[in-house]
Design an enzyme around this catalytic site. Structure first.
Site, PDB file in Angstrom:
ATOM      1  N   ASP A  54       0.205   9.537   6.798  1.00  0.00           N
ATOM      2  CA  ASP A  54       0.874  10.525   7.654  1.00  0.00           C
ATOM      3  C   ASP A  54       0.560  10.239   9.125  1.00  0.00           C
ATOM      4  O   ASP A  54      -0.601  10.328   9.524  1.00  0.00           O
ATOM      5  CB  ASP A  54       0.365  11.919   7.259  1.00  0.00           C
ATOM      6  N   CYS A  90       7.555  13.898  10.499  1.00  0.00           N
ATOM      7  CA  CYS A  90       7.237  13.843   9.062  1.00  0.00           C
ATOM      8  C   CYS A  90       8.398  14.132   8.119  1.00  0.00           C
ATOM      9  O   CYS A  90       8.806  13.282   7.341  1.00  0.00           O
ATOM     10  CB  CYS A  90       6.116  14.826   8.730  1.00  0.00           C
ATOM     11  N   ASP A 347       4.879   7.815   7.350  1.00  0.00           N
ATOM     12  CA  ASP A 347       6.172   8.458   7.616  1.00  0.00           C
ATOM     13  C   ASP A 347       6.721   8.124   8.997  1.00  0.00           C
ATOM     14  O   ASP A 347       7.894   7.825   9.157  1.00  0.00           O
ATOM     15  CB  ASP A 347       6.114   9.982   7.372  1.00  0.00           C
ATOM     16  N   ASN A 348       5.843   8.172  10.004  1.00  0.00           N
ATOM     17  CA  ASN A 348       6.253   7.853  11.375  1.00  0.00           C
ATOM     18  C   ASN A 348       5.022   7.363  12.112  1.00  0.00           C
ATOM     19  O   ASN A 348       3.898   7.552  11.639  1.00  0.00           O
ATOM     20  CB  ASN A 348       6.844   9.087  12.078  1.00  0.00           C
TER      21      ASN A 348
END
Ligand SMILES: *[C@@H]1O[C@H](CO)[C@@H](O)[C@H](O)[C@H]1NC(C)=O
Ligand SMILES: *[C@@H]1O[C@H](CO)[C@@H](O)[C@H](O)[C@H]1NC(C)=O
Ligand SMILES: *[C@@H]1O[C@H](CO)[C@@H](O)[C@H](O)[C@H]1NC(C)=O
Ligand SMILES: *[C@@H]1O[C@H](CO)[C@@H](O)[C@H](O)[C@H]1NC(C)=O
Length: 609
Positions: A54, A90, A347-348
């Site tokens: 995450d 997210c 996710d990013n």
């Protein structure tokens, strides 16, 4: 000492090589669904383990601090150094990842309702149209533990349950980001609180448990493992009292973000680590556009706090490093390692201090969108760094293809080249896509501590449409913001994105790629017009939509002088009519399908289809 710093950057030449792009070659397409891996060795389908962290960065060199991931994944597999998320936050990123669709096609554009979060995923019908269901149809048993989506809570976890999992144990809001008081919810049971235990360590045990369960089954399996690290820590009690539906509440919630909390055994590590002082770190001159351009330089005190924030991220990631090693060891013990693909991504991305930004994501800069992707498994070259351009929307097509499932016409991506042969073909012959669609709606938040009274925690006009395009001769980022400011970076000469060639005070070069800048810009704008509303194959082959005859496949082809009038005079330009917090079509200016022109036929898109 196990956690000694590994000189990965030196061996991979990151991030200098990441940003340079000078060894880029034209890229070719990968095979469609049912490539050579569709049935693994001996006809048995491969297992797939997918680790999703995450907010992990690539550009602040988090991978340098993860020796076990280096040993088990990077050295044994391929690092895709040009892998991108398409919406740098997210929930939209995760929904795109598990559906293979861009956020403008899921309309899950935020982390919370009304524009995003788990309830929006459900109301968009996506709980019956995403990867685990397609994998089950392809004969797989599916397991998942950790964070699935935001706003998946202790209240709504059963209304409905996420579909498609044979076994699941989800982290739930508002406790998702409490490192020391996570709530997990297993299968159809009620949520359980893990007060005093470290979230990632709890998750590791659950992941190994599912791995054992999956290994006992007759069918191949998919196992998703989604630890919360290195996301900020968030005090749950502050979330419970807010409703998410107004900016004041979000402001308070983000104000409650603190640096992540490592496990006790890791808290002393990396005492000297600090955010890499790249040229874009807290720069003397403002950079970017819109609200970024108005940020002030951070004080020494602010920078010192942000370095602490950075170290806490590296420390929490140590639990992920151990988790990955434990999973790989367990696969080996069960004799499954050679028939299992392990994917590792996030996710990013994340920034701390670059462009004067406080810790956070949600921007279009490389730090936020260019993220780690590592794959190991049957046929994947070992110790390779791949240059092919890939994106989160390619992952569901890739996995479904490995599983021998039927490809879907509504995928906005295509399978990632995994084998030596596919990678070589991508690098030399037929083309894999060379662009990435980047889009964002809503807010940008500063997750760190604020050191000035006049500094905003939250900005609300953080809407932009952007693209990356990376070929042998070019490496560009182009963006149009909802206030109609424009950004263009030439990452070949400006890898740290310091110099927005389209800012009103800029003196852009007269030529780019050997032609007047305006000509390049006209092509990029038309490409963006297609990408911001594309669906399915058009998102993968956007030039095909502009040139149905098939004679233009990349930016270089499109630069041909015979298309000058088409691009410079005939195409409507990307623009917004206003800034909105979600995907409100009538705020978003011309749409390709309604307004865009198709070359040669001279027809409007609507007449051509
Ligand atoms: C997993 O779920 C699928 C779909 O419901 C089912 O067909 C399959 O038998 C399940 N596998 C196991 C091991 O229960
Ligand atoms: C931990 O979470 C539970 C709910 O899962 C809550 O009741 C408890 O108050 C929390 N403890 C702390 C210290 O926040
Ligand atoms: C949340 O609301 C409850 C009930 O209104 C209140 O007792 C509690 O103090 C509030 N917590 C916070 C952190 O504001
Ligand atoms: C996306 O969802 C929002 C919120 O439900 C809605 O107002 C909007 O019209 C949707 N956008 C599109 C393009 O469907």
């Amino acid at each position: 000492m196990r956690f000694s710093r590994v000189a990965l950057a030196a061996s991979l030449q990151l991030p200098a090589a990441l940003a340079r792009g000078d060894e880029q070659r034209p890229l070719g397409p990968s095979l469609g669904a049912g490539g050579p891996f569709a049935a693994g060795a001996g006809g048995k389908k491969p297992n797939i383990v997918f680790v999703l962290t995450d907010d992990q960065d690539l550009h602040m060199q988090s991978l340098d601090y993860l020796p076990l991931i280096k040993k088990h994944l990077i050295d044994q597999g391929t690092l895709y150094k040009r892998h991108y998320c398409t919406t740098a936050i997210c929930c939209p990123a995760r929904v795109s990842l598990w559906t293979g669709k861009l956020a403008h096609n899921t309309n899950v554009t935020d982390v919370n309702p009304p524009y995003g979060g788990y309830p929006k995923f459900v109301s968009q019908g996506l709980n019956s149209a995403y990867l685990p269901l397609w994998l089950q149809e392809a004969g797989y048993d599916t397991y998942y533990t950790g964070k699935l989506f935001n706003a998946h809570t202790v209240e709504n976890y059963n209304a409905p349950f996420p579909a498609g999992w044979n076994g699941s144990d989800f982290l739930l809001d508002p406790y998702t980001y409490m490192y020391l008081n996570a709530s997990f919810q297993r299968n159809r049971e009620a949520p359980v609180s893990y007060e005093g235990q470290h979230s990632v360590d709890v998750l590791a045990q659950k992941a190994l448990g599912f791995l054992d369960e999956a290994a006992r089954g007759d069918r191949p399996f998919f196992l998703g493992i989604a630890p919360v690290a290195p996301h900020s820590n968030v005090q749950a009690s502050l979330l419970t009292n807010h409703t998410f539906d107004n900016p004041d509440d979000i402001n308070k919630i983000v104000g409650a973000f603190t640096p992540p909390i490592p496990a006790e055994r890791h808290k002393h590590l990396f005492a000297d680590a600090r955010v890499p002082r790249t040229p874009n770190f807290n720069p003397e001159a403002a950079t970017g556009a819109n609200w970024v351009r108005r940020l002030r330089r951070q004080s020494a005190e602010n920078v010192a706090f942000n370095d602490h924030f950075y170290r806490q991220r590296l420390r929490t990631l140590q639990s992920v490093d151990e988790l990955v090693a434990a999973v790989v060891d367990r696969l080996a013990e069960r004799g499954l390692l050679d028939s299992t693909y392990v994917f590792y991504t996030t996710d990013n991305g994340y920034h701390i201090g670059q462009h004067r930004l406080q810790p956070g994501k949600e921007c279009g800069f490389e730090e936020d969108i260019n993220v780690p992707l590592i794959v190991r498994g049957p046929g994947v070259p070992r110790g390779e760094v791949a240059e092919v351009v890939t994106a989160h929307v390619d992952l569901a097509p890739t996995i479904l293809s490995l599983a021998g499932g039927k490809s879907r016409a509504d995928f906005d991506g295509e399978p990632i080249p995994l084998s030596r042969e596919e990678l070589d073909r991508a690098a030399t012959g037929r083309r894999h896509h060379e662009h990435v669609t980047v889009e964002f709606w809503g807010f940008a938040a500063s997750e760190g501590k604020l050191f000035r009274d006049d500094e905003a925690r939250l900005v609300l006009n953080n809407n932009y449409k952007a693209l990356r395009v990376i070929g042998s001769e070019y490496n560009l980022y182009y963006a149009v913001w909802c206030n109609n400011e424009h950004e263009l970076y030439d990452l070949k000469t400006d890898p740290y994105q310091l110099d927005n060639l389209l800012h009103s005070t800029a003196t852009p070069p007269a030529t780019l790629l050997g032609v007047p800048l305006a000509k390049v810009l006209a092509r990029l704008d038309a490409l963006l017009l297609v990408l911001k509303s594309c669906k399915g194959a058009t998102c993968v082959r956007p030039w095909q939509a502009l040139h149905p005859a098939g004679d233009v496949q990349n930016l270089r082809d499109a630069l041909s002088a015979r298309f000058d009038a088409f691009y410079e005079q005939q195409q409507p330009k990307v623009r917004f009519d206003r800034c909105e917090l979600g995907y409100i079509l009538d705020a978003e200016g011309p749409q390709f399908e309604a307004d865009g022109l198709v070359y040669r036929h001279g027809l409007r898109w609507s007449e051509w289809v």
